[in-house]
Motif scaffolding. Structure first.
Motif, PDB file in Angstrom:
ATOM      1  N   LYS A   1       0.837  -1.193   0.000  1.00 34.96           N
ATOM      2  CA  LYS A   1       0.000   0.000   0.000  1.00 34.96           C
ATOM      3  C   LYS A   1       0.871   1.243   0.000  1.00 34.96           C
ATOM      4  O   LYS A   1       2.055   1.179   0.352  1.00 34.96           O
ATOM      5  CB  LYS A   1      -0.865   0.008   1.259  1.00 34.96           C
ATOM      6  CG  LYS A   1      -2.005  -0.958   1.189  1.00 34.96           C
ATOM      7  CD  LYS A   1      -2.933  -0.729   2.332  1.00 34.96           C
ATOM      8  CE  LYS A   1      -4.192  -1.549   2.117  1.00 34.96           C
ATOM      9  NZ  LYS A   1      -5.117  -1.443   3.203  1.00 34.96           N
ATOM     10  N   THR A   2       0.260   2.379  -0.344  1.00 36.15           N
ATOM     11  CA  THR A   2       1.027   3.623  -0.304  1.00 36.15           C
ATOM     12  C   THR A   2       1.498   3.884   1.130  1.00 36.15           C
ATOM     13  O   THR A   2       0.755   3.666   2.086  1.00 36.15           O
ATOM     14  CB  THR A   2       0.194   4.796  -0.871  1.00 36.15           C
ATOM     15  OG1 THR A   2       1.017   5.937  -0.868  1.00 36.15           O
ATOM     16  CG2 THR A   2      -1.062   5.083  -0.061  1.00 36.15           C
ATOM     17  N   GLY A   3       2.770   4.272   1.235  1.00 33.27           N
ATOM     18  CA  GLY A   3       3.340   4.539   2.551  1.00 33.27           C
ATOM     19  C   GLY A   3       3.881   3.306   3.250  1.00 33.27           C
ATOM     20  O   GLY A   3       4.390   3.381   4.374  1.00 33.27           O
TER      21      GLY A   3
ATOM     22  N   GLY B   1       6.463   1.629   2.538  1.00 25.99           N
ATOM     23  CA  GLY B   1       7.924   1.654   2.618  1.00 25.99           C
ATOM     24  C   GLY B   1       8.620   1.001   1.435  1.00 25.99           C
ATOM     25  O   GLY B   1       9.793   0.634   1.512  1.00 25.99           O
TER      26      GLY B   1
ATOM     27  N   PRO C   1      11.873   9.006  -4.572  1.00 23.75           N
ATOM     28  CA  PRO C   1      11.329   9.893  -3.540  1.00 23.75           C
ATOM     29  C   PRO C   1      10.523   9.094  -2.525  1.00 23.75           C
ATOM     30  O   PRO C   1       9.867   8.119  -2.875  1.00 23.75           O
ATOM     31  CB  PRO C   1      10.422  10.840  -4.332  1.00 23.75           C
ATOM     32  CG  PRO C   1      10.094  10.111  -5.571  1.00 23.75           C
ATOM     33  CD  PRO C   1      11.237   9.196  -5.869  1.00 23.75           C
ATOM     34  N   SER C   2      10.611   9.506  -1.280  1.00 22.33           N
ATOM     35  CA  SER C   2       9.846   8.809  -0.252  1.00 22.33           C
ATOM     36  C   SER C   2       9.324   9.843   0.734  1.00 22.33           C
ATOM     37  O   SER C   2       9.957  10.860   0.970  1.00 22.33           O
ATOM     38  CB  SER C   2      10.746   7.766   0.412  1.00 22.33           C
ATOM     39  OG  SER C   2      10.826   7.959   1.784  1.00 22.33           O
ATOM     40  N   GLY C   3       8.167   9.602   1.256  1.00 18.39           N
ATOM     41  CA  GLY C   3       7.607  10.576   2.197  1.00 18.39           C
ATOM     42  C   GLY C   3       6.320  10.078   2.783  1.00 18.39           C
ATOM     43  O   GLY C   3       5.722   9.127   2.264  1.00 18.39           O
ATOM     44  N   SER C   4       5.889  10.725   3.847  1.00 20.04           N
ATOM     45  CA  SER C   4       4.717  10.207   4.546  1.00 20.04           C
ATOM     46  C   SER C   4       3.469  11.077   4.350  1.00 20.04           C
ATOM     47  O   SER C   4       2.402  10.750   4.840  1.00 20.04           O
ATOM     48  CB  SER C   4       5.030  10.095   6.035  1.00 20.04           C
ATOM     49  OG  SER C   4       5.515  11.334   6.493  1.00 20.04           O
TER      50      SER C   4
ATOM     51  N   SER D   1       1.692  12.245   1.386  1.00 17.40           N
ATOM     52  CA  SER D   1       0.683  11.657   0.498  1.00 17.40           C
ATOM     53  C   SER D   1       1.385  10.699  -0.449  1.00 17.40           C
ATOM     54  O   SER D   1       2.589  10.506  -0.363  1.00 17.40           O
ATOM     55  CB  SER D   1      -0.025  12.754  -0.298  1.00 17.40           C
ATOM     56  OG  SER D   1       0.904  13.377  -1.124  1.00 17.40           O
ATOM     57  N   ALA D   2       0.589  10.110  -1.352  1.00 18.97           N
ATOM     58  CA  ALA D   2       1.161   9.125  -2.269  1.00 18.97           C
ATOM     59  C   ALA D   2       2.375   9.710  -2.980  1.00 18.97           C
ATOM     60  O   ALA D   2       2.319  10.814  -3.514  1.00 18.97           O
ATOM     61  CB  ALA D   2       0.115   8.732  -3.288  1.00 18.97           C
ATOM     62  N   CYS D   3       3.431   8.977  -2.969  1.00 14.16           N
ATOM     63  CA  CYS D   3       4.681   9.498  -3.527  1.00 14.16           C
ATOM     64  C   CYS D   3       4.906   8.939  -4.916  1.00 14.16           C
ATOM     65  O   CYS D   3       4.761   9.624  -5.922  1.00 14.16           O
ATOM     66  CB  CYS D   3       5.799   9.060  -2.597  1.00 14.16           C
ATOM     67  SG  CYS D   3       6.826  10.392  -2.126  1.00 14.16           S
ATOM     68  N   THR D   4       5.248   7.655  -4.978  1.00 11.21           N
ATOM     69  CA  THR D   4       5.436   7.009  -6.278  1.00 11.21           C
ATOM     70  C   THR D   4       4.196   6.161  -6.544  1.00 11.21           C
ATOM     71  O   THR D   4       4.266   4.945  -6.521  1.00 11.21           O
ATOM     72  CB  THR D   4       6.707   6.147  -6.273  1.00 11.21           C
ATOM     73  OG1 THR D   4       6.850   5.551  -4.983  1.00 11.21           O
ATOM     74  CG2 THR D   4       7.923   6.962  -6.568  1.00 11.21           C
ATOM     75  N   SER D   5       3.076   6.847  -6.759  1.00  8.00           N
ATOM     76  CA  SER D   5       1.814   6.118  -6.853  1.00  8.00           C
ATOM     77  C   SER D   5       1.556   5.595  -8.266  1.00  8.00           C
ATOM     78  O   SER D   5       0.427   5.449  -8.682  1.00  8.00           O
ATOM     79  CB  SER D   5       0.664   7.013  -6.426  1.00  8.00           C
ATOM     80  OG  SER D   5       0.613   8.115  -7.284  1.00  8.00           O
TER      81      SER D   5
ATOM     82  N   SER E   1      11.512   3.231   0.139  1.00  9.15           N
ATOM     83  CA  SER E   1      12.594   3.231   1.126  1.00  9.15           C
ATOM     84  C   SER E   1      13.374   1.922   1.046  1.00  9.15           C
ATOM     85  O   SER E   1      14.597   1.903   1.124  1.00  9.15           O
ATOM     86  CB  SER E   1      12.043   3.389   2.545  1.00  9.15           C
ATOM     87  OG  SER E   1      11.186   4.496   2.606  1.00  9.15           O
TER      88      SER E   1
HETATM   89  N1  LIG Z   1       9.451   3.636  10.967  1.00 12.70           N
HETATM   90  C1  LIG Z   1       9.684   3.268   9.712  1.00 12.70           C
HETATM   91  N2  LIG Z   1       9.353   4.121   8.756  1.00 12.70           N
HETATM   92  C2  LIG Z   1       9.585   3.738   7.488  1.00 12.70           C
HETATM   93  C3  LIG Z   1      10.164   2.498   7.141  1.00 12.70           C
HETATM   94  N3  LIG Z   1      10.258   2.398   5.794  1.00 12.70           N
HETATM   95  C4  LIG Z   1       9.756   3.550   5.317  1.00 12.70           C
HETATM   96  N4  LIG Z   1       9.371   4.358   6.325  1.00 12.70           N
HETATM   97  C5  LIG Z   1       8.762   5.704   6.226  1.00 12.70           C
HETATM   98  O1  LIG Z   1       7.447   5.525   5.687  1.00 12.70           O
HETATM   99  C6  LIG Z   1       7.133   6.631   4.832  1.00 12.70           C
HETATM  100  C7  LIG Z   1       6.678   6.117   3.489  1.00 12.70           C
HETATM  101  O2  LIG Z   1       7.739   5.401   2.863  1.00 12.70           O
HETATM  102  P1  LIG Z   1       7.875   5.236   1.278  1.00 12.70           P
HETATM  103  O3  LIG Z   1       9.123   4.441   1.042  1.00 12.70           O
HETATM  104  O4  LIG Z   1       7.749   6.556   0.589  1.00 12.70           O
HETATM  105  O5  LIG Z   1       6.591   4.368   0.971  1.00 12.70           O
HETATM  106  P2  LIG Z   1       6.064   3.791  -0.435  1.00 12.70           P
HETATM  107  O6  LIG Z   1       5.552   2.424  -0.154  1.00 12.70           O
HETATM  108  O7  LIG Z   1       7.082   3.913  -1.488  1.00 12.70           O
HETATM  109  O8  LIG Z   1       4.826   4.758  -0.726  1.00 12.70           O
HETATM  110  P3  LIG Z   1       4.183   5.211  -2.142  1.00 12.70           P
HETATM  111  O9  LIG Z   1       5.271   5.665  -3.020  1.00 12.70           O
HETATM  112  O10 LIG Z   1       3.230   6.304  -1.802  1.00 12.70           O
HETATM  113  O11 LIG Z   1       3.459   4.001  -2.690  1.00 12.70           O
HETATM  114  C8  LIG Z   1       8.397   7.501   4.743  1.00 12.70           C
HETATM  115  O12 LIG Z   1       8.251   8.606   5.608  1.00 12.70           O
HETATM  116  C9  LIG Z   1       9.504   6.570   5.223  1.00 12.70           C
HETATM  117  O13 LIG Z   1      10.543   7.317   5.845  1.00 12.70           O
HETATM  118  C10 LIG Z   1      10.519   1.621   8.204  1.00 12.70           C
HETATM  119  O14 LIG Z   1      11.032   0.526   8.002  1.00 12.70           O
HETATM  120  N5  LIG Z   1      10.257   2.068   9.464  1.00 12.70           N
END
Ligand SMILES: Nc1nc2c(ncn2[C@@H]2O[C@H](COP(=O)(O)OP(=O)(O)OP(=O)(O)O)[C@@H](O)[C@H]2O)c(=O)[nH]1
Ligand SMILES: [Mg+2]
Length: 262
Positions: free
Chosen positions: A161-163, A165, A181-184, A186-190, A168
């Motif tokens: 799901k979005t967010g 990780g 790019p990564s962030g909390s 809104s959807a980043c790499t959606s 990351s």
């Molecule tokens: N505490 C914690 N935070 C994490 C971890 N992995 C990622 N995050 C945080 O979770 C948030 C979302 O991470 P992303 O890597 O952007 O998530 P994503 O799955 O790529 O999300 P979308 O691109 O929107 O689909 C960021 O703020 C990260 O810093 C983890 O293992 N532990």
């Protein structure tokens, strides 16, 4: 050994196996009856064995789907013209496996392996013809052919799901902190993202497929009006995509309102 088996081995780029298959008296009927253990004994090398197994499986599938034309090697390739009339983009179709109209992912993979095997075969012959002198052109050709020889790609899918990780995780695996790019917030790499090593140089390159506002308007309209009535997977995908982009209140808004707000 009959012509059918000889033709198939040739078509699959496995001519070197013809002699063995002939010695073992493998004909069309016994080809279909080969068990895994037989294949291991017949083809000790992993490379040709994996090509053979994939091709034989495809042949059996073709045979089941269309017994009358099982001898034909032509495969139905899906249109690459982008959109279907139901509004979906081609990247959205990757999970579908309509056996009647388009080949499965395995068929694509087998086709890729087959093509690569053929290309490698040709390039090995080209390599032999490159004169031994050292100059830019000869070195370039040798290097490129070597790259092709060692080009073994494995595709690893990261879902969540979005967010969750995903970005990351990929950044951590490739050791580049801010590559994706990564962030909390809104959807980043959606959208679907494919990360590949750049074999040409050390630089990173981004290939981004944009869709026009009209295309997104159509997709949004379709999703709101018909997409949600679809099967469970489609339904869930649409809900997750729209929630990620617009937040939970997209459900109360029309597609025009959503377009105007973004
Ligand atoms: N505490 C914690 N935070 C994490 C971890 N992995 C990622 N995050 C945080 O979770 C948030 C979302 O991470 P992303 O890597 O952007 O998530 P994503 O799955 O790529 O999300 P979308 O691109 O929107 O689909 C960021 O703020 C990260 O810093 C983890 O293992 N532990
Ligand atoms: Mg991401």
């Amino acid at each position: 050994m009959d012509d059918f088996v000889r033709d198939k081995l040739t078509e699959w780029g496995l001519r070197e196996l013809i002699e063995t298959f002939k010695e073992q008296k493998i004909d069309r009927k016994s080809l279909y009856c080969l068990e895994d253990q037989d294949i291991v004994e017949l083809i000790p090398l992993v490379g040709p064995r994996s090509v053979f197994k994939t091709e034989l499986k495809l042949l059996k599938e073709q045979n089941t789907a269309n017994p009358d034309t099982s001898h034909a090697s032509a495969q139905v390739i899906p249109s690459t013209s982008g959109r279907r009339n139901d509004g979906k983009r081609k990247s959205d179709l990757q999970g579908e496996s309509n056996q009647q109209q388009s080949p499965t992912k395995k068929q694509h993979l087998a086709k890729e392996i087959k093509t690569l095997t053929k290309v490698k075969d040709i390039m090995r012959r080209v390599l032999k013809t490159i004169p031994p002198e050292k100059n830019n052109l000869n070195d370039f050709l040798r290097r490129k052919i070597h790259d092709l020889e060692t080009d073994e790609r494995k595709v690893v899918g990261v879902f969540g799901k979005t967010g969750a990780g995903k970005s990351s995780l990929i950044n951590a695996v490739i050791g580049l902190n801010k590559f994706l790019p990564s962030g909390s917030v809104s959807a980043c790499t959606s959208v679907l993202i494919k990360v590949e090593a750049n074999m040409q140089n050390q630089k990173g390159e981004a290939i981004i497929e944009f869709i026009t506002k009209e295309e997104w308007r159509d997709e949004l309209w379709f999703s709101k009006h018909f997409g949600l009535e679809n099967e469970e997977d489609d339904h869930r995908e649409i809900v997750e995509k729209l929630s990620a982009l617009y937040g939970e209140d997209w459900k109360e808004k029309s597609s025009d309102d959503l377009m105007d707000g973004k």
